[in-house]
Write a protein that holds these residues in place. Structure first.
Motif, mmCIF file in Angstrom:
data_model
loop_
_atom_site.group_PDB
_atom_site.id
_atom_site.type_symbol
_atom_site.label_atom_id
_atom_site.label_comp_id
_atom_site.label_asym_id
_atom_site.label_seq_id
_atom_site.Cartn_x
_atom_site.Cartn_y
_atom_site.Cartn_z
ATOM 1 N N ASP A 1 -5.646 15.650 -1.222
ATOM 2 C CA ASP A 1 -5.713 14.232 -0.856
ATOM 3 C C ASP A 1 -6.472 14.150 0.469
ATOM 4 O O ASP A 1 -5.963 14.577 1.512
ATOM 5 C CB ASP A 1 -4.298 13.665 -0.711
ATOM 6 N N ARG B 1 -7.137 11.744 2.412
ATOM 7 C CA ARG B 1 -6.472 10.950 3.451
ATOM 8 C C ARG B 1 -5.400 11.766 4.158
ATOM 9 O O ARG B 1 -5.242 11.697 5.380
ATOM 10 C CB ARG B 1 -5.861 9.689 2.848
ATOM 11 N N HIS B 2 -4.663 12.549 3.385
ATOM 12 C CA HIS B 2 -3.607 13.385 3.962
ATOM 13 C C HIS B 2 -4.209 14.492 4.834
ATOM 14 O O HIS B 2 -3.755 14.729 5.952
ATOM 15 C CB HIS B 2 -2.768 13.999 2.830
ATOM 16 N N SER B 3 -5.235 15.147 4.317
ATOM 17 C CA SER B 3 -5.842 16.264 5.056
ATOM 18 C C SER B 3 -6.536 15.807 6.332
ATOM 19 O O SER B 3 -6.608 16.566 7.310
ATOM 20 C CB SER B 3 -6.842 17.000 4.156
ATOM 21 N N LYS C 1 -5.475 13.830 8.518
ATOM 22 C CA LYS C 1 -4.518 13.809 9.629
ATOM 23 C C LYS C 1 -4.523 15.151 10.361
ATOM 24 O O LYS C 1 -4.529 15.200 11.592
ATOM 25 C CB LYS C 1 -3.108 13.505 9.106
ATOM 26 N N ASP D 1 -2.116 19.930 0.224
ATOM 27 C CA ASP D 1 -1.475 18.957 1.113
ATOM 28 C C ASP D 1 -0.562 19.653 2.108
ATOM 29 O O ASP D 1 -0.382 19.192 3.233
ATOM 30 C CB ASP D 1 -0.668 17.937 0.299
#
Length: 226
Positions: free
Chosen positions: A34, A36-38, A40, A81
């Motif tokens: 993902d 978006r998750h990575s 961060k 993730d």
């Protein structure tokens, strides 16, 4: 051309290794479940690289795209993730296809965080040998899955979501009423908690605290001797 399989934090962002950061900064592309998750994690360490989404629903077209990048001499990093790619994760499918298409490719493991090993290290059980079974089936073959666990002589480690946690523990209890269990909740995160004791004790405590996040479970069947 190199494909790095990089373990990333399962919660606490400080659990990444210096080697992992060095590789992530050096590769041409980063493959992640993902994006978006990575982001961060990558933004936390000021890493700016092109991201390619790769997950369990990715089609063969996406795998072909990744293989073509490697054939063109690009170095890639695969991250999940959380934790180590390829462990209860679609990374192993990608590696299989890459090796089939490019047998000479270098596939390099960059070790690091793993939920099952983190819990095993503090379990207080004899984990010189253990069996890891990933996530139990969500619907079909659940009864067979837990019946098989009863026959193992070594501790069994599984993963479970908060939505099926109590159901899973109750099913384990039904086939192994004397089993001892260690359950890790939200390992390395702010609400981390580790439960130890009989199935009945642990179920009671978890119900009292409420379920959130991912869980790692170690089952030790006292009916079996190591």
């Amino acid at each position: 051309m190199k494909l790095y399989i990089i373990a990333t934090p399962i919660g606490n962002l400080e659990d990444i290794t210096l080697r992992a950061l060095k590789i992530l900064k050096s590769v041409d592309y980063i493959l992640c479940e993902d994006t978006r998750h990575s982001l961060k994690l990558l933004r936390h360490y000021q890493i700016e690289k092109p991201l390619i989404s790769y997950h369990q629903h990715s089609q063969l077209k996406k795998i072909d795209e990744i293989i073509n990048l490697l054939k063109n001499g690009k170095n890639l990093a695969l991250i999940s993730d959380a934790g180590t790619p390829g462990i209860s994760d679609p990374g192993n499918k990608l590696i299989k296809e890459v090796l089939k298409a490019i047998p000479e490719v270098e596939i390099i493991p960059i070790p690091g965080p793993s939920a099952m090993l983190s819990l095993a290290s503090v379990s207080g059980m004899n984990t010189d040998k253990f069996i890891f079974l990933g996530f139990p089936p969500s619907k079909n073959k659940r009864k067979k899955f837990f019946e098989e666990i009863k026959n193992y002589s070594y501790p069994v480690i599984i993963y479970e979501s908060p939505y099926r946690l109590i159901k899973t523990l109750e099913e384990i209890k039904s086939v192994m009423p004397l089993a001892k269990v260690v359950v890790g909740k939200e390992l390395t995160k702010i609400y981390e908690k580790i439960y130890r004791g009989s199935m009945e004790q642990v179920i009671k405590e978890i119900k009292k605290d409420g379920m959130r996040g991912e869980y790692t479970i170690i089952i030790f069947n006292l009916d079996r001797k190591i």
